[in-house]
Design a protein around this motif. Structure first.
Motif, short mmCIF file in Angstrom:
data_model
loop_
_atom_site.label_atom_id
_atom_site.label_comp_id
_atom_site.label_asym_id
_atom_site.label_seq_id
_atom_site.Cartn_x
_atom_site.Cartn_y
_atom_site.Cartn_z
N ALA A 13 0.83 -1.21 0.00
CA ALA A 13 0.00 0.00 0.00
C ALA A 13 0.86 1.25 0.00
CB ALA A 13 -0.92 -0.01 1.22
N ALA A 14 1.92 1.25 0.82
CA ALA A 14 2.81 2.40 0.88
C ALA A 14 3.52 2.62 -0.46
CB ALA A 14 3.83 2.23 2.00
N ALA A 15 3.91 1.54 -1.11
CA ALA A 15 4.58 1.65 -2.41
C ALA A 15 3.64 2.24 -3.46
CB ALA A 15 5.09 0.29 -2.86
N ALA A 16 2.37 1.86 -3.42
CA ALA A 16 1.40 2.40 -4.36
C ALA A 16 1.23 3.90 -4.16
CB ALA A 16 0.06 1.68 -4.19
N ALA A 17 1.16 4.33 -2.91
CA ALA A 17 1.03 5.76 -2.62
C ALA A 17 2.29 6.52 -3.01
CB ALA A 17 0.72 5.96 -1.13
N ALA A 18 3.44 5.93 -2.75
CA ALA A 18 4.71 6.58 -3.10
C ALA A 18 4.80 6.82 -4.60
CB ALA A 18 5.87 5.73 -2.62
N GLU A 19 4.32 5.86 -5.39
CA GLU A 19 4.36 6.02 -6.85
C GLU A 19 3.48 7.17 -7.30
OE1 GLU A 19 6.03 5.35 -10.36
OE2 GLU A 19 6.57 4.36 -8.48
N ILE A 20 2.32 7.31 -6.68
CA ILE A 20 1.44 8.45 -6.98
C ILE A 20 2.14 9.76 -6.68
CG2 ILE A 20 -0.66 9.64 -6.19
CD1 ILE A 20 -1.87 6.76 -5.79
N GLN A 21 2.83 9.83 -5.54
CA GLN A 21 3.50 11.06 -5.13
C GLN A 21 4.66 11.42 -6.04
OE1 GLN A 21 4.21 10.52 -0.87
NE2 GLN A 21 2.07 9.87 -0.65
N ARG A 22 5.41 10.43 -6.49
CA ARG A 22 6.49 10.70 -7.44
C ARG A 22 5.93 11.33 -8.71
NH1 ARG A 22 8.05 5.37 -6.06
NH2 ARG A 22 9.77 5.36 -4.57
N ARG A 93 5.80 22.78 -1.56
CA ARG A 93 6.88 23.73 -1.75
C ARG A 93 8.02 23.17 -2.60
NH1 ARG A 93 7.15 28.04 2.09
NH2 ARG A 93 8.76 28.86 0.69
N GLY A 94 7.93 21.88 -2.94
CA GLY A 94 8.88 21.30 -3.86
C GLY A 94 10.16 20.79 -3.25
N TYR A 95 10.13 20.43 -1.95
CA TYR A 95 11.33 19.79 -1.39
C TYR A 95 10.94 18.44 -0.79
CZ TYR A 95 10.18 22.01 3.20
OH TYR A 95 9.58 22.43 4.36
N PRO A 96 11.93 17.53 -0.62
CA PRO A 96 11.60 16.10 -0.55
C PRO A 96 11.25 15.53 0.81
CG PRO A 96 13.97 16.37 -0.66
CD PRO A 96 13.38 17.75 -0.79
N VAL A 114 5.15 1.30 8.83
CA VAL A 114 5.86 1.47 7.56
C VAL A 114 5.98 2.96 7.28
CG1 VAL A 114 5.76 1.15 5.05
CG2 VAL A 114 5.12 -0.73 6.57
N SER A 115 7.20 3.38 6.94
CA SER A 115 7.46 4.77 6.57
C SER A 115 8.22 4.75 5.25
CB SER A 115 8.30 5.45 7.65
OG SER A 115 8.70 6.75 7.26
N ASN A 116 7.53 5.17 4.18
CA ASN A 116 8.10 5.12 2.83
C ASN A 116 8.34 6.55 2.36
OD1 ASN A 116 8.39 5.08 -0.05
ND2 ASN A 116 7.39 3.07 -0.12
N ALA A 117 9.61 6.90 2.11
CA ALA A 117 10.00 8.24 1.68
C ALA A 117 10.37 8.19 0.19
CB ALA A 117 11.18 8.73 2.51
N PRO A 118 9.45 8.57 -0.69
CA PRO A 118 9.64 8.33 -2.11
C PRO A 118 10.89 8.94 -2.72
CG PRO A 118 7.36 8.92 -1.67
CD PRO A 118 8.11 9.12 -0.40
N LEU A 119 11.19 10.20 -2.39
CA LEU A 119 12.31 10.86 -3.05
C LEU A 119 13.64 10.51 -2.40
CD1 LEU A 119 11.17 14.31 -4.36
CD2 LEU A 119 10.78 12.03 -5.23
N PHE A 120 13.60 9.84 -1.26
CA PHE A 120 14.83 9.37 -0.62
C PHE A 120 15.11 7.92 -0.99
CE2 PHE A 120 13.88 13.09 1.77
CZ PHE A 120 15.01 13.47 2.45
N ASP A 121 14.16 7.29 -1.69
CA ASP A 121 14.25 5.84 -1.95
C ASP A 121 14.54 5.10 -0.65
OD1 ASP A 121 13.72 5.87 -4.71
OD2 ASP A 121 15.78 6.47 -5.14
N ILE A 134 15.69 -0.33 7.84
CA ILE A 134 15.64 0.72 6.84
C ILE A 134 16.29 0.17 5.58
CG2 ILE A 134 16.39 3.05 6.21
CD1 ILE A 134 16.37 3.76 9.18
N ASN A 135 15.50 0.11 4.50
CA ASN A 135 15.94 -0.52 3.25
C ASN A 135 16.53 -1.91 3.49
OD1 ASN A 135 15.03 1.65 1.84
ND2 ASN A 135 17.03 2.44 1.26
N GLY A 136 15.87 -2.64 4.40
CA GLY A 136 16.24 -4.02 4.64
C GLY A 136 17.35 -4.24 5.63
N ALA A 137 18.05 -3.18 6.02
CA ALA A 137 19.15 -3.30 6.98
C ALA A 137 18.66 -3.00 8.39
CB ALA A 137 20.29 -2.35 6.62
#
Length: 257
Positions: A13-22, A93-96, A114-121, A134-137
């Motif tokens: 679900a978070a990945a789907a929302a992140a894609e919309i935001q990108r 405002r256009g910052y990530p 779950v915390s998904n930050a799209p522009l930070f990958d 965080i990213n599997g680590a």
């Protein structure tokens, strides 16, 4: 067990929302101002719609409390807490510094986040008793033991600025090794990963911090409000830090020392 299936769906679900935001980022979206004076865009609304569709399709009996669409079945055994686009002001405002925040309550306790930050990958997740990642680590809090050596990050501080604690916070700032205001999700990711040592905020709501509170505690930290109380649906402030610093900062902010 609330475990793997719900975690998998929360990540989906978070990945789907992140894609919309990108797709919408820096697209000069029309911004509406809600009754509580906070902004909302089509990206917020579509993100929550995508999250709700994934989670309610998989778990139709679960409750759902969303930033944009409100709450339903709050007395259910499991309740999802969703801020589909935390950091809308940053987004417009256009910052990530924005993210997707999804947490799960089970019998009133936060058990998944779950915390998904799209522009930070950057995708952080935690499950009660299973650690923080965080990213599997695996994420582990710092062991910095003194304010003089600590990196502090301040978030929303409007309310604390109107209280006697503001001067005491100023003394902590003056004494600390490094002071920043990373804001929104990001300083909690840094805290969980041991890259900074404490976060102080006085103006939040539960949907902003539910997932992040579990991330920090599962990484080995302590996450309370500024009065030292555990996180609840009514929590509006944060003092989050490693185990060595939390009590020290709490006493300093509350004039106990």
């Amino acid at each position: 067990m609330h475990g793997n299936t719900r975690m998998a769906k929360a990540l989906e679900a978070a990945a789907a929302a992140a894609e919309i935001q990108r797709g919408y980022f820096r697209a000069n979206l029309e911004v509406e101002i809600k009754a509580d004076k906070t902004p909302v865009t089509v990206a917020d609304v579509e993100s929550e719609g995508a999250i709700r569709e994934v989670l309610t399709s998989a778990f139709p009996d679960d409750g759902f409390y969303g930033e944009e669409t409100g709450s339903s079945a709050m007395d259910a055994d499991y309740v999802w807490l969703v801020d589909p686009l935390d950091g809308t002001k940053s987004f417009v405002r256009g910052y990530p510094f924005f993210s997707v925040q999804i947490a799960l309550l089970h019998a009133g306790e936060i058990v998944l986040g779950v915390s998904n930050a799209p522009l930070f990958d950057e995708i952080a997740h935690a499950e009660k008793g299973a650690g923080a990642f965080i990213n599997g680590a695996a994420a582990h809090i710092s062991d910095v033991g003194s304010v003089a050596d600590a990196s502090l990050s301040l978030g929303n501080t409007h309310s604390i600025a109107r209280t006697p604690a503001w001067q005491r916070l100023g003394e902590l700032v003056a004494e600390s090794s490094r002071i920043r205001g990373y804001g929104d999700f990001y300083h909690y990711h840094l805290l969980a990963a041991g890259r900074i040592d404490a976060v102080i905020e006085s103006d939040v709501n539960i949907l902003d911090i539910a997932a992040l509170s579990l991330l920090v505690t599962e990484a080995g930290g302590i996450f309370t409000d500024l009065q030292g109380q555990s996180v609840t649906l009514g929590t509006t402030s944060v003092l989050a830090a490693n185990r060595q610093l939390h009590g020290v900062i709490f006493e300093r902010l509350n004039g106990s020392t």
